[in-house]
Design an enzyme around this catalytic site. Structure first.
Site, PDB file in Angstrom:
ATOM      1  N   THR A   1      22.898  -4.171  -5.709  1.00 61.50           N
ATOM      2  CA  THR A   1      22.464  -4.282  -7.003  1.00 61.50           C
ATOM      3  C   THR A   1      22.434  -2.805  -7.795  1.00 61.50           C
ATOM      4  O   THR A   1      23.554  -1.850  -7.443  1.00 61.50           O
ATOM      5  CB  THR A   1      20.738  -4.512  -7.054  1.00 61.50           C
ATOM      6  OG1 THR A   1      20.596  -4.689  -8.569  1.00 61.50           O
ATOM      7  CG2 THR A   1      19.836  -3.626  -6.566  1.00 61.50           C
TER       8      THR A   1
ATOM      9  N   LYS B   1      27.377  -2.020  -8.079  1.00 55.07           N
ATOM     10  CA  LYS B   1      27.888  -3.461  -7.853  1.00 55.07           C
ATOM     11  C   LYS B   1      29.712  -3.047  -7.966  1.00 55.07           C
ATOM     12  O   LYS B   1      30.389  -3.849  -7.753  1.00 55.07           O
ATOM     13  CB  LYS B   1      27.822  -4.326  -9.103  1.00 55.07           C
ATOM     14  CG  LYS B   1      26.340  -4.914  -8.694  1.00 55.07           C
ATOM     15  CD  LYS B   1      26.127  -5.943  -9.698  1.00 55.07           C
ATOM     16  CE  LYS B   1      24.579  -6.521  -9.506  1.00 55.07           C
ATOM     17  NZ  LYS B   1      24.000  -7.613 -10.232  1.00 55.07           N
TER      18      LYS B   1
ATOM     19  N   GLU C   1      37.559 -14.377  -5.861  1.00 55.27           N
ATOM     20  CA  GLU C   1      38.240 -14.363  -7.401  1.00 55.27           C
ATOM     21  C   GLU C   1      37.196 -13.993  -8.200  1.00 55.27           C
ATOM     22  O   GLU C   1      37.645 -12.987  -9.128  1.00 55.27           O
ATOM     23  CB  GLU C   1      38.728 -15.753  -7.394  1.00 55.27           C
ATOM     24  CG  GLU C   1      40.068 -16.299  -8.410  1.00 55.27           C
ATOM     25  CD  GLU C   1      41.140 -15.199  -7.971  1.00 55.27           C
ATOM     26  OE1 GLU C   1      41.500 -14.396  -9.035  1.00 55.27           O
ATOM     27  OE2 GLU C   1      41.460 -14.680  -6.990  1.00 55.27           O
TER      28      GLU C   1
ATOM     29  N   ASP D   1      26.623 -13.591  -9.205  1.00 55.28           N
ATOM     30  CA  ASP D   1      25.659 -13.464 -10.442  1.00 55.28           C
ATOM     31  C   ASP D   1      26.234 -14.524 -11.490  1.00 55.28           C
ATOM     32  O   ASP D   1      25.572 -15.035 -12.194  1.00 55.28           O
ATOM     33  CB  ASP D   1      25.973 -12.200 -10.941  1.00 55.28           C
ATOM     34  CG  ASP D   1      25.127 -10.994 -10.252  1.00 55.28           C
ATOM     35  OD1 ASP D   1      24.006 -11.429  -9.704  1.00 55.28           O
ATOM     36  OD2 ASP D   1      25.617  -9.904 -10.277  1.00 55.28           O
TER      37      ASP D   1
ATOM     38  N   GLY E   1      24.484  -5.674 -24.962  1.00 51.91           N
ATOM     39  CA  GLY E   1      24.456  -4.476 -23.968  1.00 51.91           C
ATOM     40  C   GLY E   1      25.912  -4.643 -23.373  1.00 51.91           C
ATOM     41  O   GLY E   1      26.769  -5.518 -23.538  1.00 51.91           O
TER      42      GLY E   1
ATOM     43  N   VAL F   1      26.303  -6.041 -15.530  1.00 50.10           N
ATOM     44  CA  VAL F   1      26.118  -7.664 -15.571  1.00 50.10           C
ATOM     45  C   VAL F   1      26.868  -8.157 -16.572  1.00 50.10           C
ATOM     46  O   VAL F   1      27.190  -9.455 -16.521  1.00 50.10           O
ATOM     47  CB  VAL F   1      24.574  -8.022 -15.480  1.00 50.10           C
ATOM     48  CG1 VAL F   1      24.038  -7.756 -16.911  1.00 50.10           C
ATOM     49  CG2 VAL F   1      24.316  -9.261 -14.984  1.00 50.10           C
TER      50      VAL F   1
ATOM     51  N   LEU G   1      31.830   2.462 -27.168  1.00 47.79           N
ATOM     52  CA  LEU G   1      32.999   2.804 -26.290  1.00 47.79           C
ATOM     53  C   LEU G   1      32.875   1.583 -25.057  1.00 47.79           C
ATOM     54  O   LEU G   1      34.022   1.276 -24.425  1.00 47.79           O
ATOM     55  CB  LEU G   1      32.778   4.353 -25.949  1.00 47.79           C
ATOM     56  CG  LEU G   1      34.234   4.750 -25.760  1.00 47.79           C
ATOM     57  CD1 LEU G   1      35.271   4.581 -26.843  1.00 47.79           C
ATOM     58  CD2 LEU G   1      34.040   6.172 -25.259  1.00 47.79           C
TER      59      LEU G   1
HETATM   60  P1  ATR Z   1      24.312  -1.020 -15.320  1.00 51.71           P
HETATM   61  O1  ATR Z   1      23.875   0.019 -14.325  1.00 51.71           O
HETATM   62  O2  ATR Z   1      23.815  -2.649 -15.167  1.00 51.71           O
HETATM   63  O3  ATR Z   1      25.676  -0.904 -15.863  1.00 51.71           O
HETATM   64  P2  ATR Z   1      23.381   0.211 -17.598  1.00 51.71           P
HETATM   65  O4  ATR Z   1      24.831   0.928 -17.789  1.00 51.71           O
HETATM   66  O5  ATR Z   1      22.089   1.108 -17.540  1.00 51.71           O
HETATM   67  O6  ATR Z   1      23.164  -0.716 -16.593  1.00 51.71           O
HETATM   68  O7  ATR Z   1      23.240  -0.595 -19.020  1.00 51.71           O
HETATM   69  C1  ATR Z   1      22.034  -0.755 -19.662  1.00 51.71           C
HETATM   70  C2  ATR Z   1      22.497  -1.212 -20.751  1.00 51.71           C
HETATM   71  O8  ATR Z   1      21.172  -1.292 -21.972  1.00 51.71           O
HETATM   72  C3  ATR Z   1      23.609  -0.776 -21.750  1.00 51.71           C
HETATM   73  O9  ATR Z   1      24.157  -1.371 -22.555  1.00 51.71           O
HETATM   74  C4  ATR Z   1      22.817   0.406 -22.594  1.00 51.71           C
HETATM   75  O10 ATR Z   1      23.126   0.765 -23.648  1.00 51.71           O
HETATM   76  P3  ATR Z   1      24.258   2.008 -23.665  1.00 51.71           P
HETATM   77  O11 ATR Z   1      25.530   1.706 -23.091  1.00 51.71           O
HETATM   78  O12 ATR Z   1      24.248   2.481 -25.122  1.00 51.71           O
HETATM   79  O13 ATR Z   1      23.664   3.002 -22.890  1.00 51.71           O
HETATM   80  C5  ATR Z   1      21.611  -0.546 -22.820  1.00 51.71           C
HETATM   81  N1  ATR Z   1      20.088   0.325 -23.345  1.00 51.71           N
HETATM   82  C6  ATR Z   1      19.302   0.786 -22.590  1.00 51.71           C
HETATM   83  N2  ATR Z   1      18.344   1.434 -23.148  1.00 51.71           N
HETATM   84  C7  ATR Z   1      18.811   1.274 -24.561  1.00 51.71           C
HETATM   85  C8  ATR Z   1      18.061   1.474 -25.707  1.00 51.71           C
HETATM   86  N3  ATR Z   1      16.995   2.012 -25.731  1.00 51.71           N
HETATM   87  N4  ATR Z   1      18.736   1.288 -26.914  1.00 51.71           N
HETATM   88  C9  ATR Z   1      19.868   0.399 -26.826  1.00 51.71           C
HETATM   89  N5  ATR Z   1      20.462   0.093 -25.700  1.00 51.71           N
HETATM   90  C10 ATR Z   1      20.146   0.278 -24.633  1.00 51.71           C
END
Ligand code: ATR
Length: 265
Positions: free
Chosen positions: A62, A66, A78, A102, A126, A130, A154
């Site tokens: 998790t 990942k 795949e 997933d 996001g 995932v 980005l």
């Molecule tokens: P993972 O570990 O699954 O990759 P992550 O990178 O922590 O998870 O992703 C969390 C997501 O929630 C990201 O899209 C993050 O946006 P950023 O890429 O801008 O960080 C988003 N996220 C978390 N808190 C946020 C907030 N307060 N406002 C907007 N987006 C948020």
């Protein structure tokens, strides 16, 4: 001989995978135990060697590993290859294989809602780990158009490099979608809110939140209040576990009410 299974992540305390897998292990009288383990980056290679040496027989992976696990694996399914995301690891024919359940978990959870997805417009919020799995599942379901919006643009651009057909929209903008999916971590804390003008969205739109604890995030609560159809990520979680269980034990565990209620926390 008792077989050992683990879910690895950081943090890992919140994981409900042990509860679910051990419930099924007991139900199907399998000689195994499933535990959780908090890992650091430098311990990944070692834990995968344990799979090779058959000290551990399967891993769930998790956040945030990942993708990190991939260089240490011999082969990818795949689905793991296209998503570059592995949540299930096992050994087969002397090879350590990474798979992604997933995608199927998300797809099955969406299918059981019986909401029309084909040719519809989907907006994903996001760009975390995932999201590629969600995009692949939506593509399999022949979604008409996929839009992606992330606070850090980005990261959305990086995802578009792999899936050029998606369209990026500015964080904070909404459009005329049919289904909106929260794949951010906003909502994990009860007070977290996503800035959406719910009143502007016409009724009967479909709101899906990957988060299942709390079971109704503010995103889903508001959607419901303004007439939306809602679904949380609980069944996605259960179905990804069901598929992993099948990979390891060659048993398709039943998903009945008792299973679903297990995860009410
Ligand atoms: P993972 O570990 O699954 O990759 P992550 O990178 O922590 O998870 O992703 C969390 C997501 O929630 C990201 O899209 C993050 O946006 P950023 O890429 O801008 O960080 C988003 N996220 C978390 N808190 C946020 C907030 N307060 N406002 C907007 N987006 C948020």
């Amino acid at each position: 001989m008792k077989k050992n299974f683990l879910v690895i992540g950081n943090p890992i305390d919140h994981s409900l995978s042990p509860k679910l897998h051990n419930y099924w292990i007991k139900k199907y009288k399998i000689d195994a135990v499933y535990e959780k383990k908090l890992l650091n980056n430098n311990e990944i290679e070692g834990i995968i060697s344990n799979i090779r040496e058959e000290k551990i027989h399967g891993l769930n992976v998790t956040v945030p590993f990942k993708k990190t696990v991939i260089p240490f694996l011999d082969d990818l399914s795949e689905e793991a290859k296209i998503s570059q995301s592995v949540n299930t690891i096992y050994k087969n024919d002397n090879k350590v294989i990474g798979d992604n359940t997933d995608i199927e978990g998300f797809k099955l959870s969406l299918e059981e809602t019986e909401q029309e997805i084909k040719n519809k417009k989907a907006l994903i919020l996001g760009a975390g780990g995932v999201v590629p799995s969600i995009i692949i599942a939506l593509k399999k379901m022949q979604t008409g158009k996929i839009f992606l919006s992330n606070r850090t643009e980005l990261k959305a651009i990086e995802i578009k490099k792999k899936f050029p057909e998606i369209e990026i929209i500015k964080w904070g903008d909404t459009l005329d979608f049919d289904i909106i999916i929260n794949a951010t971590s906003i909502g994990l804390k009860k007070e977290n809110k996503i800035n959406i003008n719910y009143q502007q969205i016409s009724k009967d739109k479909f709101f899906y939140d990957v988060i299942y604890n709390p079971s109704e995030t503010n995103f889903l609560k508001n959607a419901k209040k303004y007439g939306g159809i809602i679904k949380n990520g609980k069944m996605m979680f259960i179905y990804q576990a069901q598929k992993a269980f099948f990979i390891w034990h060659k048993v398709v565990p039943e998903v009945d009410n008792e299973t679903i209620n297990l995860l009410d926390v």
